[in-house]
Design a protein around this motif. Structure first.
Motif, PDB file in Angstrom:
ATOM      1  N   GLY A 246       0.808  -1.212   0.000  1.00 55.88           N
ATOM      2  CA  GLY A 246       0.000   0.000   0.000  1.00 55.88           C
ATOM      3  C   GLY A 246       0.840   1.261   0.000  1.00 55.88           C
TER       4      GLY A 246
ATOM      5  N   GLY B  14       0.368   2.146  -3.595  1.00 58.17           N
ATOM      6  CA  GLY B  14      -0.921   2.785  -3.336  1.00 58.17           C
ATOM      7  C   GLY B  14      -1.036   4.218  -3.800  1.00 58.17           C
TER       8      GLY B  14
ATOM      9  N   GLY C 241      -3.846   3.780  -6.133  1.00 60.24           N
ATOM     10  CA  GLY C 241      -5.039   3.990  -5.319  1.00 60.24           C
ATOM     11  C   GLY C 241      -5.319   2.833  -4.388  1.00 60.24           C
ATOM     12  N   THR C 242      -5.086   3.027  -3.091  1.00 60.61           N
ATOM     13  CA  THR C 242      -5.332   1.941  -2.141  1.00 60.61           C
ATOM     14  C   THR C 242      -6.801   1.537  -2.113  1.00 60.61           C
ATOM     15  N   GLU C 243      -7.677   2.488  -2.381  1.00 60.37           N
ATOM     16  CA  GLU C 243      -9.109   2.184  -2.358  1.00 60.37           C
ATOM     17  C   GLU C 243      -9.520   1.294  -3.533  1.00 60.37           C
ATOM     18  N   ASN C 244      -8.640   1.191  -4.534  1.00 55.19           N
ATOM     19  CA  ASN C 244      -8.957   0.387  -5.719  1.00 55.19           C
ATOM     20  C   ASN C 244      -8.297  -0.987  -5.691  1.00 55.19           C
ATOM     21  N   TYR C 245      -7.618  -1.327  -4.594  1.00 56.96           N
ATOM     22  CA  TYR C 245      -6.918  -2.612  -4.557  1.00 56.96           C
ATOM     23  C   TYR C 245      -7.933  -3.761  -4.595  1.00 56.96           C
TER      24      TYR C 245
ATOM     25  N   VAL D 223      -9.849  -4.185  -7.021  1.00 56.42           N
ATOM     26  CA  VAL D 223     -10.916  -3.725  -7.909  1.00 56.42           C
ATOM     27  C   VAL D 223     -10.347  -3.401  -9.290  1.00 56.42           C
TER      28      VAL D 223
ATOM     29  N   THR E 232      -1.684  -8.464   0.196  1.00 63.17           N
ATOM     30  CA  THR E 232      -2.612  -7.465   0.706  1.00 63.17           C
ATOM     31  C   THR E 232      -1.887  -6.124   0.720  1.00 63.17           C
ATOM     32  N   LEU E 233      -2.597  -5.077   0.998  1.00 55.10           N
ATOM     33  CA  LEU E 233      -1.959  -3.758   1.087  1.00 55.10           C
ATOM     34  C   LEU E 233      -0.932  -3.706   2.208  1.00 55.10           C
TER      35      LEU E 233
END
Length: 261
Positions: A77, A81, A85-89, A91, A119-120
């Motif tokens: 992350g 990230g 984009g960490t929010e898009n991991y 996805v 994982t992040l």
């Protein structure tokens, strides 16, 4: 399954069909889970490490970490990230890593197909190499997380073959500049007692490593070796080294030493 998941699954199958041999096959059973979801030199290298790497859309890329992330910024992350984009991991992008500890294998076939979905919070440190898949074209920037360079050389234990078959190591140049394959060294122990550093030519001659380096261009593999043009390792990218099985009575405790370019 979403359109994104179906497309990613198809992309994974395309990559695995083109990877030469089971040793490099990204495990479909494991990747299917994705469808359901040397002291440090003080010299600053922020500008060089900050140079970018473009990731093509809907494609697997072999990515390496150049230079040294700060102690508090050494996770997937932290390193990837900010750009992806960490929010898009999980996805729009995902990272996997080759595993050399057989107990961590995520497929029943064992070390020949051993990858770990990260994982992040997974570790991401100097010299690490990853498979990254992204559905969007993205530009990786390393400047915010990598600010110094390893010392005069970077060294790690070699993962040699133990059964007579090739064993492949996912290798990344830890420096901001290009390293020549002809300059890589292999510190070893001779006859179980004498420390000796093999040149890459000596390592090839004694079945420590193959002369061939395997590159992935996004669609297929190709190789380069010690002839012209000699194989090179550019910053921020990764390749495969083919580790062999030397006579253990002659050569043991092999490390890979990457000199500062």
């Amino acid at each position: 399954m979403s359109n994104y998941a179906r497309y990613t699954s198809q992309a994974i199958r395309t990559v695995t069909r083109k990877i030469p041999g089971a040793f490099m096959r990204v495990p479909l059973a494991a990747l299917a889970l994705y469808c359901t979801v040397s002291a440090l030199a003080p010299q600053a290298m922020a500008q060089a490490c900050g140079s970018s790497l473009t990731l093509a859309a809907n494609q697997w890329t072999m990515v390496g970490i150049p230079c040294v992330p700060p102690a508090s910024k050494r996770t997937v992350g932290d390193v990837f990230g900010p750009s992806l984009g960490t929010e898009n991991y999980g996805v729009t992008w995902i990272a996997w890593k080759r595993v050399y500890d057989d107990s961590q294998c995520v497929v029943s076939s064992g070390p020949s197909d051993c990858y770990l979905k990260l994982t992040l919070a997974s570790a991401a440190t100097t010299g690490d190499a990853f498979w990254i898949y992204t559905t969007l074209q993205k530009t990786l920037q390393f400047g915010s997380t990598t600010t110094s360079t390893p010392g005069p050389y970077f060294e790690f234990p070699a993962t040699l073959s133990t059964d007579g078959n090739s064993r492949y190591y996912m290798f990344a140049n830890p420096y901001a500049g290009t390293v020549s394959w002809s300059n890589v060294q292999f510190p070893s122990t001779l006859f179980g007692f004498f420390p000796y550093t093999l040149s890459v030519q000596q390592a090839v001659a004694n079945s420590v490593v193959s002369k061939d380096v395997h590159y992935w261009n996004g669609n297929t593999y190709y190789t380069r070796d010690l002839t012209t043009p000699v194989a090179t390792f550019t910053a921020k990218t990764a390749v495969w080294l083919e580790m062999l099985q030397p006579n253990p009575a002659l050569i043991s405790n092999v490390n890979v030493r990457v000199p500062q370019p």
